[in-house]
Design an enzyme around this catalytic site. Structure first.
Site, PDB file in Angstrom:
ATOM      1  N   GLU A  17       0.813  -1.211   0.000  1.00  0.00           N
ATOM      2  CA  GLU A  17       0.000   0.000   0.000  1.00  0.00           C
ATOM      3  C   GLU A  17       0.850   1.265   0.000  1.00  0.00           C
ATOM      4  O   GLU A  17       0.484   2.264  -0.631  1.00  0.00           O
ATOM      5  CB  GLU A  17      -0.932   0.008   1.226  1.00  0.00           C
ATOM      6  CG  GLU A  17      -1.981  -1.085   1.233  1.00  0.00           C
ATOM      7  CD  GLU A  17      -1.535  -2.355   1.931  1.00  0.00           C
ATOM      8  OE1 GLU A  17      -2.401  -3.098   2.416  1.00  0.00           O
ATOM      9  OE2 GLU A  17      -0.301  -2.610   1.993  1.00  0.00           O
ATOM     10  N   LYS A 134      24.263   0.524   0.412  1.00  0.00           N
ATOM     11  CA  LYS A 134      23.641  -0.602   1.103  1.00  0.00           C
ATOM     12  C   LYS A 134      23.703  -0.415   2.622  1.00  0.00           C
ATOM     13  O   LYS A 134      24.684   0.066   3.175  1.00  0.00           O
ATOM     14  CB  LYS A 134      24.337  -1.911   0.715  1.00  0.00           C
ATOM     15  CG  LYS A 134      24.232  -2.256  -0.760  1.00  0.00           C
ATOM     16  CD  LYS A 134      22.820  -2.603  -1.160  1.00  0.00           C
ATOM     17  CE  LYS A 134      22.725  -2.936  -2.635  1.00  0.00           C
ATOM     18  NZ  LYS A 134      23.398  -4.189  -2.984  1.00  0.00           N
ATOM     19  N   GLU A 506      15.088  -6.478 -21.820  1.00  0.00           N
ATOM     20  CA  GLU A 506      14.556  -7.306 -20.737  1.00  0.00           C
ATOM     21  C   GLU A 506      13.056  -7.155 -20.531  1.00  0.00           C
ATOM     22  O   GLU A 506      12.553  -7.281 -19.415  1.00  0.00           O
ATOM     23  CB  GLU A 506      15.327  -7.034 -19.435  1.00  0.00           C
ATOM     24  CG  GLU A 506      16.821  -7.244 -19.584  1.00  0.00           C
ATOM     25  CD  GLU A 506      17.595  -6.983 -18.309  1.00  0.00           C
ATOM     26  OE1 GLU A 506      16.978  -6.891 -17.235  1.00  0.00           O
ATOM     27  OE2 GLU A 506      18.831  -6.858 -18.398  1.00  0.00           O
ATOM     28  N   TRP A 583      20.465 -12.015  -2.964  1.00  0.00           N
ATOM     29  CA  TRP A 583      19.151 -11.412  -3.074  1.00  0.00           C
ATOM     30  C   TRP A 583      18.033 -12.442  -2.987  1.00  0.00           C
ATOM     31  O   TRP A 583      16.894 -12.172  -3.362  1.00  0.00           O
ATOM     32  CB  TRP A 583      19.064 -10.598  -4.355  1.00  0.00           C
ATOM     33  CG  TRP A 583      19.927  -9.378  -4.290  1.00  0.00           C
ATOM     34  CD1 TRP A 583      20.714  -8.977  -3.245  1.00  0.00           C
ATOM     35  CD2 TRP A 583      20.101  -8.387  -5.306  1.00  0.00           C
ATOM     36  NE1 TRP A 583      21.368  -7.810  -3.543  1.00  0.00           N
ATOM     37  CE2 TRP A 583      21.012  -7.426  -4.807  1.00  0.00           C
ATOM     38  CE3 TRP A 583      19.582  -8.232  -6.582  1.00  0.00           C
ATOM     39  CZ2 TRP A 583      21.405  -6.313  -5.543  1.00  0.00           C
ATOM     40  CZ3 TRP A 583      19.979  -7.118  -7.329  1.00  0.00           C
ATOM     41  CH2 TRP A 583      20.875  -6.177  -6.811  1.00  0.00           C
ATOM     42  N   GLU A 627      28.043  -6.649  -0.880  1.00  0.00           N
ATOM     43  CA  GLU A 627      26.996  -6.808   0.127  1.00  0.00           C
ATOM     44  C   GLU A 627      27.190  -8.070   0.959  1.00  0.00           C
ATOM     45  O   GLU A 627      26.813  -8.128   2.131  1.00  0.00           O
ATOM     46  CB  GLU A 627      25.652  -6.854  -0.601  1.00  0.00           C
ATOM     47  CG  GLU A 627      24.440  -7.056   0.249  1.00  0.00           C
ATOM     48  CD  GLU A 627      23.218  -7.160  -0.630  1.00  0.00           C
ATOM     49  OE1 GLU A 627      22.475  -8.138  -0.481  1.00  0.00           O
ATOM     50  OE2 GLU A 627      23.010  -6.281  -1.480  1.00  0.00           O
ATOM     51  N   HIS A 716      18.207   6.323 -10.595  1.00  0.00           N
ATOM     52  CA  HIS A 716      17.233   6.268  -9.517  1.00  0.00           C
ATOM     53  C   HIS A 716      16.563   7.620  -9.282  1.00  0.00           C
ATOM     54  O   HIS A 716      15.692   7.744  -8.436  1.00  0.00           O
ATOM     55  CB  HIS A 716      17.891   5.792  -8.222  1.00  0.00           C
ATOM     56  CG  HIS A 716      18.365   4.375  -8.303  1.00  0.00           C
ATOM     57  ND1 HIS A 716      19.627   4.045  -8.748  1.00  0.00           N
ATOM     58  CD2 HIS A 716      17.743   3.199  -8.026  1.00  0.00           C
ATOM     59  CE1 HIS A 716      19.759   2.723  -8.727  1.00  0.00           C
ATOM     60  NE2 HIS A 716      18.636   2.193  -8.293  1.00  0.00           N
TER      61      HIS A 716
END
Length: 784
Positions: A17, A134, A506, A583, A627, A716
Site C-alpha cells: 500500500e 547498502k 529485458e 538477493w 553486500e 534512480h
C-alpha cells in the site's frame, strides 16, 4: 520478567500500500494529505499486529515514507545546503527532493510530477539526489547523510512525537527507536577532504538530548538506540566517542536500550556492556556464542534483549534451540527481553498463506507476522512452561523434521558435478591483455564505447501482458510475439540514439533475480513476499530451498532474436551467482559457499550457450558482491575467495574473443579492489554519478587493469543530466583511468524510468561520448 518486542517492522504493507501511495503522489495523482493518511493507517495496522501478538511494546519511529536514515536527516535538520530548503517546506517534500533529486528550473518544493520531467539539469541547475548505498550487508539501500565542518543540527521532532501520540491514543505502550548518534555519523560521508565527521559529535549530542527529554515528557519510557556500528571494526576514537556520548544521556529521563545487530560485538563487547544505558540488545542469531559473555559482563540490574528469531531470513525458527539458549539466560537475568535479531524490515509481511507456495514449502517459512507468533510461543514457554504451548512446539518440530527429510532439497547429480569440477574451471584461457586484443578486433568499437546496463522501461503495457500471460489470458505464442515486438522497439531506439553495444531491454523479465530463479531448480517464489529495497522500490526475493541446477537455457532465444535485428553487438544479460544468492532467502542447512558454487555452474551453462548462439558480449551482473562481505574484516578473505571464484567459474567457459562484462552498483569498492580485479571481468560498469566519480578514484589509485564503465547519470532519480554534466564526469574519469579503457553508460538499468527521460538522458549520454572522442583520441588497436 520476560518481555517481547521487535526492533522494527515492515512498512510497505501486506499489499504494498505504501508503494502505491508514494507513486500516486509522485505522479501528481494524489495529495500530500492522502499520503499521510496512508502512513497513519499502515502504522495503526502494524501496531495492532504487534499488540495482538502479545508484544509488551509497539515500536514507534521505524516507519518511514522513504528511508529511516533520511528521517533522521530531517529530524536533526542537517539537510545539505545545496538544496536551499526553507523552513516553510513540508518535511516530506524536502525529503523526497533529497531522495530523488531536483531537475533544473524546478524548486525543491514543487510537486513531484513537476520535478520528475522538469528537463535536463545542467551544471548550474538542479540538484542530484543524495548518494545511496547498502545498509550494512543487506539489500536495503539508505540515503547517505552529507557532513562538513559547517554542518549544524537543529531538532525537528514534530513527526516522531506525533507518531508517539498516535500509538498512545490507540492504547499502546510505545518503545521509540532511533539511530544512535555514532551510527548516524558513521553512516554519513564527509564532503570535505580530510574532515573527520566524528568531530561533529559534540554538535549533534545536544539535539539527541533535547529529543530524549521531549520523548520523556510525552510519556515514553523506553528508547531503543540502534548502534549497529558496534558490530564493525571501529577506530579507537570512535570507541571513545561511544563512552562520551552515552555519558551525556545518563539523566535524560528515558531508559535506553542500546541495540546492536548483524554481527558479533567481538572487541566491542566489553565497551557495549559497560556503557551507562538501561539495557543491551544483541543479535543472538549471528552472535549466539557471545550470549554467555554478555551475561557475565552486563551489570545484573540492566535489561538484556536477545534477538533469537532471525530477522534476516524466512525459515521457521528452531524453537527448541532458542529455548535452550534463553532458559539459562533467564536464570541469570531479572529482566530478559526476547526479540528478533534485527528489524523485521528485511522479511515479507507474511508467508503462511501465500498463494504461490505449496503447503509443504509454506510450512517451512516465517514472515514478519509468523515471527511475531514465534516470539509469543517463546514467551509462553518461558513464563508458563512448554505444556502451555505444546501443540505449537510440536508443530514447529514437525516442520523442521519434514524439511530436513524432504527429497526436494538434495540433488545427487548436482553434488556429483561439483565433485568432478576441474581445479582450473575458474580460469580464462588467456590473460586480459591478450583477450582485449581479440575482443577489440571482433567488436571494432569506437573510443569511449556507449552501452546501457541492461533493462529499459517496464511500461504498464509490458507488465499487463506478462500478468495476462501468467493468468492464462494470453497464450504463449501471443505473449512471445508481444515481447518480441517490445524487443524490436528497444533495439531500434538504441540504433537511432547511436549506442554502440545494445541490449534487448529485458521486457520479458519481471526481476533480475526472480526471472532466473523461476528457471532454475531449487528455487521457489512467493505471490506476495515483498521486501522494501529503497523508497517505493520493492523486491520479491526467491526462496532458495534446495540444490540448484539449470534444466534448460534461460535467455538464449530472446538474446539470439535481438541480435538478429541488428548488426551492432548485442549484450547477453545474466545475473551472477553471488547476487542470485545474496538477493534470495537462502537455505541455512549448508554453507553459502556451496550454494554459490551450484548457482555458478548453472550460470556457466547459460554463458556457454549464449556464446554458441553468436553473442560476443555477455554481462554477468554482480551488484551484491560487496553486500555479502562479513562486517568484520577478519572474515573477508574467506568470503571473497569463494565469491570471486564463483564468478570466475560462471564466466570462464568462453573463448578469448567473447567479452565478459559485470556490473556493480551502490557500494564502496575501494577496500576490495584486488578481489574485484581477481574476478577478471573484461569490463566492469559501476555506479559513480551520485558520488561525482568519487568511487572511481580508488580504481585509479589501484591501477585497475581491465576496462571500466563509470556511470554518468543516476537512474534512480527522475533528473535528466545535461551533456555538459556527463562530459564533466567523464573528464574526471579520464583523469584517473586511461581513456582507452573507459566506457560510457548509466549507473544502472532503466527499468524503473519513463521513456521520455530515458530518451533524453541517453541522447545526452551519446552526445557526451561524441564530444569526448573529438577531444580525447586514444590510439589503440581495434578501436575505431
Amino acid at each position: 520478567m520476560i518481555r517481547t518486542h521487535v526492533l522494527g517492522f515492515p512498512r510497505i504493507g501486506q499489499q504494498r500500500e505504501l508503494k502505491a501511495a508514494l507513486e500516486r503522489y509522485w505522479r501528481g495523482e494524489s495529495t500530500l494529505e492522502a499520503l499521510e493518511t496512508c502512513g497513519r493507517e499502515l502504522r495503526r495496522q502494524h501496531w495492532k499486529l504487534q499488540h495482538d501478538s502479545g508484544l509488551d511494546f509497539v515500536t514507534v519511529g521505524d516507519f518511514a515514507f522513504y528511508d529511516q536514515v533520511l528521517n533522521h536527516i530531517l529530524m536533526f535538520g542537517c539537510e545539505p545546503a545545496r538544496f536551499a530548503f526553507t523552513a516553510s517546506q513540508p518535511d516530506l517534500v524536502r525529503g523526497f527532493a533529497m531522495a530523488r533529486g531536483v531537475a533544473a528550473g524546478a524548486a525543491a518544493c514543487c510537486p513531484p510530477h513537476r520535478v520528475d520531467h522538469g528537463g535536463a539539469a545542467g551544471a548550474a541547475g538542479g540538484q542530484p539526489a543524495l548518494e545511496m548505498t547498502k545498509w550494512f550487508d543487506t539489500n536495503y539501500h539508505y540515503l547517505v547523510p552529507e557532513f562538513a565542518r559547517d554542518t549544524r543540527f537543529r531538532l525537528e521532532s514534530a513527526r516522531l512525537l506525533s507518531e508517539v501520540a498516535e500509538a498512545v491514543a490507540l492504547g499502546h505502550t510505545p518503545k521509540v527507536v532511533l539511530i544512535g548518534p555514532l551510527s548516524f555519523l558513521w553512516l554519513g560521508k564527509s564532503t570535505e577532504a580530510g574532515f573527520d565527521r566524528l568531530a561533529l559529535l559534540d554538535a549533534l549530542l545536544p539535539a539527541y538530548q533535547v529529543l530524549l527529554n521531549r520523548l520523556h515528557e510525552a510519556g515514553v519510557r523506553w528508547v531503543q538506540m540502534d548502534e549497529p556500528v558496534l558490530g564493525l571494526d571501529l577506530p579507537d576514537n570512535w570507541r571513545r566517542g561511544f563512552e562520551h556520548a552515552y555519558r551525556q544521556f545518563e539523566h535524560c529521563g528515558v531508559s535506553i536500550l542500546l541495540a546492536s545487530y548483524f554481527s558479533p560485538l567481538e572487541d566491542n563487547l566489553k565497551l557495549a556492556c559497560a556503557l551507562p544505558v538501561s539495557g543491551l540488545h544483541i543479535d543472538a542469531v549471528r552472535a549466539a556464542h557471545e550470549v554467555a559473555e554478555v551475561l557475565d559482563r552486563l551489570p545484573p540490574h540492566r535489561t538484556l534483549s536477545l534477538g533469537i528469531i532471525d530477522g534476516r531470513n524466512i525459515w521457521r525458527a528452531d524453537l527448541d534451540r532458542a529455548l535452550a539458549l534463553l532458559r539459562p539466560a533467564l536464570q541469570q537475568r531479572q529482566d530478559l527481553w526476547v526479540s528478533a535479531s534485527c528489524s523485521l524490515l528485511h522479511v515479507p509481511m507474511s508467508l503462511s498463506a501465500d498463494a504461490a507456495l505449496d503447503a509443504e514449502l509454506a510450512s517451512w517459512l516465517a514472515g514478519a507476522r509468523e515471527k511475531l507468533t514465534e516470539l509469543h510461543i517463546l514467551k509462553c514457554a518461558l513464563s508458563e512452561g512448554d505444556d502451555a504451548v505444546r501443540f505449537e512446539l510440536d508443530e514447529a518440530r514437525q516442520a523442521l523434521a519434514a524439511r530436513a527429510a524432504s527429497p526436494r532439497v538434495r540433488n545427487r547429480e548436482v553434488a556429483a558435478r561439483i565433485e568432478a569440477l576441474p581445479a582450473d574451471a575458474d580460469e580464462r584461457r588467456s590473460a586480459f591483455f591478450h583477450r582485449q586484443i581479440r575482443q577489440r578486433a571482433r567488436l571494432n568499437l569506437p573510443a569511449f564505447p556507449t552501452t546501457t546496463i541492461g533493462s529499459f522501461p517496464q511500461t504498464r503495457e509490458i507488465r499487463a501482458a506478462r500478468a495476462a500471460y501468467k493468468r492464462g489470458e494470453l497464450d504463449a505464442e501471443a505473449y512471445r510475439a508481444r515481447m518480441r515486438s517490445e524487443i524490436e522497439q528497444v533495439v531500434r531506439v538504441q540504433e537511432r540514439l547511436g549506442l554502440d553495444v545494445l541490449v534487448h531491454g529485458e521486457a520479458e523479465r519481471n526481476d533480475m533475480v526472480e526471472y532466473f530463479g523461476e528457471q532454475l531448480s531449487g528455487f521457489a517464489f512467493t505471490a506476495n513476499g515483498w521486501v522494501q529495497s529503497y523508497g517505493s522500490r520493492c523486491v520479491k526475493p526467491p526462496v532458495l530451498f534446495g540444490d540448484v541446477s539449470r534444466p534448460a537455457p534461460m535467455t538464449v532465444d530472446w538474446t539470439r532474436y535481438a541480435q538478429g535485428l541488428t548488426d551492432r553487438p548485442m549484450k547477453g544479460m545474466l545475473t551472477g551467482p553471488v547476487t542470485l544468492l545474496q538477493w534470495s532467502f537462502v537455505r541455512d542447512d549448508q554453507p553459502r559457499s556451496t550454494t554459490a558454487l551450484q548457482i555458478a555452474l548453472a550460470i556457466r551453462d547459460e554463458v556457454v550457450d549464449l556464446e554458441r548462439a553468436g553473442i560476443a558480449v555477455i554481462q554477468i551482473d554482480e551488484p551484491a558482491i560487496r553486500e555479502g562481505l562479513p562486517l568484520r574484516h577478519a572474515a573477508w578473505h574467506a568470503y571473497l575467495q569463494w565469491a570471486t571464484r564463483a564468478f570466475r567459474i560462471a564466466a570462464s567457459g568462453v573463448r578469448d574473443d567473447t567479452q565478459i562484462h559485470t556490473h556493480m552498483c551502490y557500494s564502496e569498492f575501494n577496500d576490495i579492489l584486488p578481489d574485484i580485479a581477481a574476478m577478471d571481468a573484461d569490463v566492469i560498469t559501476i555506479e559513480t554519478s551520485r558520488s561525482d566519480m568519487e568511487l572511481l578514484q580508488g580504481f585509479g589509485h589501484f591501477a585497475y587493469p581491465n576496462e571500466i564503465g563509470p556511470g554518468v547519470y543516476d537512474i534512480h532519480s527522475p533528473r535528466v543530466p545535461s551533456v555538459d554534466d556527463m562530459a564533466r564526469l567523464m573528464d574526471k574519469a579520464a583523469a584517473v583511468i586511461p581513456a582507452d579503457r573507459l566506457w560510457v553508460n548509466p549507473d544502472c538499468g532503466l527499468k524503473t524510468r519513463g521513456w521520455p527521460e530515458v530518451h533524453a538522458a541517453l541522447e545526452n549520454m551519446v552526445e557526451a561520448a561524441r564530444r569526448l572522442r573529438a577531444r580525447i583520441r586514444p590510439h589503440v588497436a581495434g578501436m575505431a
